[in-house]
Design a protein around this motif. Structure first.
Motif, PDB file in Angstrom:
ATOM      1  N   PHE A 172      10.773  10.852   3.411  1.00  0.00           N
ATOM      2  CA  PHE A 172      10.486   9.440   3.636  1.00  0.00           C
ATOM      3  C   PHE A 172       9.754   9.212   4.952  1.00  0.00           C
ATOM      4  N   PHE A 173       8.911   8.195   4.942  1.00  0.00           N
ATOM      5  CA  PHE A 173       8.342   7.614   6.155  1.00  0.00           C
ATOM      6  C   PHE A 173       8.731   6.138   6.132  1.00  0.00           C
ATOM      7  N   GLU A 174       8.833   5.527   7.304  1.00  0.00           N
ATOM      8  CA  GLU A 174       9.193   4.113   7.379  1.00  0.00           C
ATOM      9  C   GLU A 174       8.220   3.354   8.272  1.00  0.00           C
ATOM     10  N   ALA A 175       7.994   2.091   7.901  1.00  0.00           N
ATOM     11  CA  ALA A 175       7.198   1.190   8.738  1.00  0.00           C
ATOM     12  C   ALA A 175       7.832  -0.187   8.666  1.00  0.00           C
ATOM     13  N   CYS A 176       7.771  -0.927   9.781  1.00  0.00           N
ATOM     14  CA  CYS A 176       8.443  -2.236   9.818  1.00  0.00           C
ATOM     15  C   CYS A 176       7.521  -3.379   9.401  1.00  0.00           C
ATOM     16  N   ASP A 177       6.235  -3.110   9.193  1.00  0.00           N
ATOM     17  CA  ASP A 177       5.336  -4.114   8.617  1.00  0.00           C
ATOM     18  C   ASP A 177       4.062  -3.420   8.144  1.00  0.00           C
ATOM     19  N   GLY A 178       3.166  -4.212   7.534  1.00  0.00           N
ATOM     20  CA  GLY A 178       1.956  -3.632   6.969  1.00  0.00           C
ATOM     21  C   GLY A 178       1.041  -3.008   7.995  1.00  0.00           C
ATOM     22  N   SER A 179       0.995  -3.574   9.209  1.00  0.00           N
ATOM     23  CA  SER A 179       0.137  -3.031  10.263  1.00  0.00           C
ATOM     24  C   SER A 179       0.577  -1.616  10.641  1.00  0.00           C
ATOM     25  N   GLU A 180       1.880  -1.451  10.817  1.00  0.00           N
ATOM     26  CA  GLU A 180       2.408  -0.121  11.154  1.00  0.00           C
ATOM     27  C   GLU A 180       2.196   0.848   9.997  1.00  0.00           C
ATOM     28  N   ALA A 181       2.312   0.342   8.771  1.00  0.00           N
ATOM     29  CA  ALA A 181       2.094   1.189   7.593  1.00  0.00           C
ATOM     30  C   ALA A 181       0.643   1.678   7.529  1.00  0.00           C
ATOM     31  N   ILE A 182      -0.298   0.790   7.811  1.00  0.00           N
ATOM     32  CA  ILE A 182      -1.717   1.169   7.788  1.00  0.00           C
ATOM     33  C   ILE A 182      -1.993   2.266   8.807  1.00  0.00           C
ATOM     34  N   ASP A 183      -1.435   2.139   9.999  1.00  0.00           N
ATOM     35  CA  ASP A 183      -1.601   3.179  11.021  1.00  0.00           C
ATOM     36  C   ASP A 183      -1.004   4.501  10.557  1.00  0.00           C
ATOM     37  N   LEU A 184       0.161   4.434   9.929  1.00  0.00           N
ATOM     38  CA  LEU A 184       0.828   5.653   9.472  1.00  0.00           C
ATOM     39  C   LEU A 184       0.028   6.345   8.369  1.00  0.00           C
ATOM     40  N   LEU A 185      -0.564   5.547   7.490  1.00  0.00           N
ATOM     41  CA  LEU A 185      -1.338   6.119   6.379  1.00  0.00           C
ATOM     42  C   LEU A 185      -2.609   6.827   6.855  1.00  0.00           C
ATOM     43  N   LYS A 186      -3.029   6.552   8.076  1.00  0.00           N
ATOM     44  CA  LYS A 186      -4.173   7.266   8.643  1.00  0.00           C
ATOM     45  C   LYS A 186      -3.784   8.695   9.035  1.00  0.00           C
ATOM     46  N   ARG A 187      -2.480   8.911   9.283  1.00  0.00           N
ATOM     47  CA  ARG A 187      -1.995  10.204   9.774  1.00  0.00           C
ATOM     48  C   ARG A 187      -1.272  11.029   8.723  1.00  0.00           C
ATOM     49  N   GLU A 188      -0.668  10.336   7.752  1.00  0.00           N
ATOM     50  CA  GLU A 188       0.196  11.024   6.799  1.00  0.00           C
ATOM     51  C   GLU A 188      -0.283  10.806   5.364  1.00  0.00           C
ATOM     52  N   THR A 189      -0.034  11.796   4.528  1.00  0.00           N
ATOM     53  CA  THR A 189      -0.316  11.688   3.100  1.00  0.00           C
ATOM     54  C   THR A 189       0.980  11.361   2.376  1.00  0.00           C
ATOM     55  N   VAL A 190       0.972  10.297   1.582  1.00  0.00           N
ATOM     56  CA  VAL A 190       2.168   9.926   0.828  1.00  0.00           C
ATOM     57  C   VAL A 190       1.818   9.796  -0.649  1.00  0.00           C
ATOM     58  N   ASP A 191       2.853   9.852  -1.502  1.00  0.00           N
ATOM     59  CA  ASP A 191       2.674   9.766  -2.950  1.00  0.00           C
ATOM     60  C   ASP A 191       3.004   8.392  -3.509  1.00  0.00           C
ATOM     61  N   LEU A 192       3.721   7.583  -2.725  1.00  0.00           N
ATOM     62  CA  LEU A 192       4.162   6.274  -3.199  1.00  0.00           C
ATOM     63  C   LEU A 192       4.438   5.377  -1.995  1.00  0.00           C
ATOM     64  N   VAL A 193       4.076   4.090  -2.121  1.00  0.00           N
ATOM     65  CA  VAL A 193       4.431   3.081  -1.118  1.00  0.00           C
ATOM     66  C   VAL A 193       5.368   2.072  -1.772  1.00  0.00           C
ATOM     67  N   VAL A 194       6.523   1.847  -1.145  1.00  0.00           N
ATOM     68  CA  VAL A 194       7.446   0.793  -1.577  1.00  0.00           C
ATOM     69  C   VAL A 194       7.470  -0.234  -0.449  1.00  0.00           C
ATOM     70  N   THR A 195       6.989  -1.436  -0.717  1.00  0.00           N
ATOM     71  CA  THR A 195       6.816  -2.417   0.356  1.00  0.00           C
ATOM     72  C   THR A 195       7.438  -3.767   0.040  1.00  0.00           C
ATOM     73  N   ASP A 196       7.947  -4.406   1.078  1.00  0.00           N
ATOM     74  CA  ASP A 196       8.378  -5.799   0.994  1.00  0.00           C
ATOM     75  C   ASP A 196       7.132  -6.681   0.940  1.00  0.00           C
ATOM     76  N   TYR A 197       7.300  -7.918   0.513  1.00  0.00           N
ATOM     77  CA  TYR A 197       6.177  -8.861   0.519  1.00  0.00           C
ATOM     78  C   TYR A 197       6.086  -9.601   1.852  1.00  0.00           C
ATOM     79  N   ASN A 198       7.187 -10.227   2.259  1.00  0.00           N
ATOM     80  CA  ASN A 198       7.163 -11.158   3.386  1.00  0.00           C
ATOM     81  C   ASN A 198       7.455 -10.426   4.694  1.00  0.00           C
ATOM     82  N   MET A 199       6.400 -10.095   5.454  1.00  0.00           N
ATOM     83  CA  MET A 199       6.546  -9.375   6.722  1.00  0.00           C
ATOM     84  C   MET A 199       5.601  -9.973   7.764  1.00  0.00           C
ATOM     85  N   PRO A 200       5.931  -9.826   9.057  1.00  0.00           N
ATOM     86  CA  PRO A 200       5.032 -10.310  10.103  1.00  0.00           C
ATOM     87  C   PRO A 200       3.778  -9.440  10.206  1.00  0.00           C
ATOM     88  N   GLU A 201       2.820  -9.896  10.977  1.00  0.00           N
ATOM     89  CA  GLU A 201       1.576  -9.150  11.219  1.00  0.00           C
ATOM     90  C   GLU A 201       0.768  -9.001   9.935  1.00  0.00           C
TER      91      GLU A 201
END
Length: 266
Positions: A172-201
């Motif tokens: 697992f990888f974790e991110a607290c919002d979409g901005s952090e997730a976008i940064d993480l996806l630049k560094r890591e390869t993942v097979d699936l994203v499970v995301t909340d809808y309502n987040m800051p940023e």
């Protein structure tokens, strides 16, 4: 398969009304649950939970000495109990009153009064969280799957991870919002994203649109977990390119079914 069955669940029912306790005990017994302890207020409930943690807490919303939110918060602050399954039973329908529970990783929010089907589904969700049932994916080795969980609620991320871990997923990888997730996806390869809808940023829709417009990520499956229910919102989510949508709180069996559909689309 799950290590427990419904008849083996140990439940603490927290309800201020003696009449309501009697009715709900009968409803639980109709579902073959026999190990039922009760508490009438927050203080009594916490004492019993600390002394002998149950498999599941079923709680009303309001008490003479506090609320279900206070009880849940106290439980979550105790490390050994932080993942204790919690179910709310309430006639409350206002979104702002229920959001704290949806964001805290509750198993279910049942209406008051609830139907036998409501209760059965919630008890099965509890079993899914407590048990282990590795998912069968035709094109993937489950243990090697890399999943990014995105949610601004730490407890919600924890619950999603727990449900997916019970299906055999380990990475697992974790991110607290979409901005952090976008940064993480630049560094890591993942097979699936499970995301909340309502987040800051950057919210879940904006994250999904970023993924779909990226040449490298466009193929990445996205499952969205949302507590929103209005038509305009759901239409916006659908047009963003998500592959699957599930309610918050979600039923683990639904997540498993969606996961199989998502990752077997090869």
């Amino acid at each position: 398969m799950s290590s427990l069955c419904v008849s083996e669940l140990d439940i603490l029912l927290v309800e201020p009304s003696a009449m309501q306790r009697k009715i709900m005990i009968q409803q639980l017994q109709d579902e073959k649950v026999m190990a039922i302890d009760t508490a009438a207020n927050v203080h009594e409930a916490l004492e019993k939970i600390i002394r002998r943690p149950p498999d599941l807490v079923i709680s009303a919303l309001h008490f003479e000495d506090g609320s279900a939110a206070a009880l849940l918060g106290a439980i979550r602050r105790i490390p050994a109990l932080s993942e204790l399954p919690f179910m709310l039973v309430s006639s409350e329908t206002r979104k702002e009153q229920l959001e704290v529970f949806k964001q805290s990783g509750v198993v279910a929010i049942l209406p008051k009064p609830f139907t036998r089907q409501h209760l059965g589904s919630a008890l099965n969700a509890t079993l899914d969280i407590l048990g282990q049932d590795e998912v069968d994916l035709e094109f993937y080795d489950v243990e090697s799957l890399r999943v990014l969980v995105v949610d601004d609620s730490r407890m919600a991320r924890k619950l999603i991870r727990r449900v997916l871990s019970n299906l055999g997923i380990e990475n697992f990888f974790e991110a607290c919002d979409g901005s952090e997730a976008i940064d993480l996806l630049k560094r890591e390869t993942v097979d699936l994203v499970v995301t909340d809808y309502n987040m800051p940023e950057v919210n879940g829709v904006e994250l999904t649109e970023h993924i779909r417009h990226s040449e490298l990520l466009a193929h990445l499956p996205v499952m969205m977990v949302t507590s929103e229910a209005n038509e305009a919102h759901l239409s916006q989510v659908a047009h963003s390119g998500v592959n699957a949508l599930t309610d918050k709180p979600f039923e683990p069996e639904t997540v498993k079914r969606l996961l199989v559909q998502l990752l077997n689309q090869d």
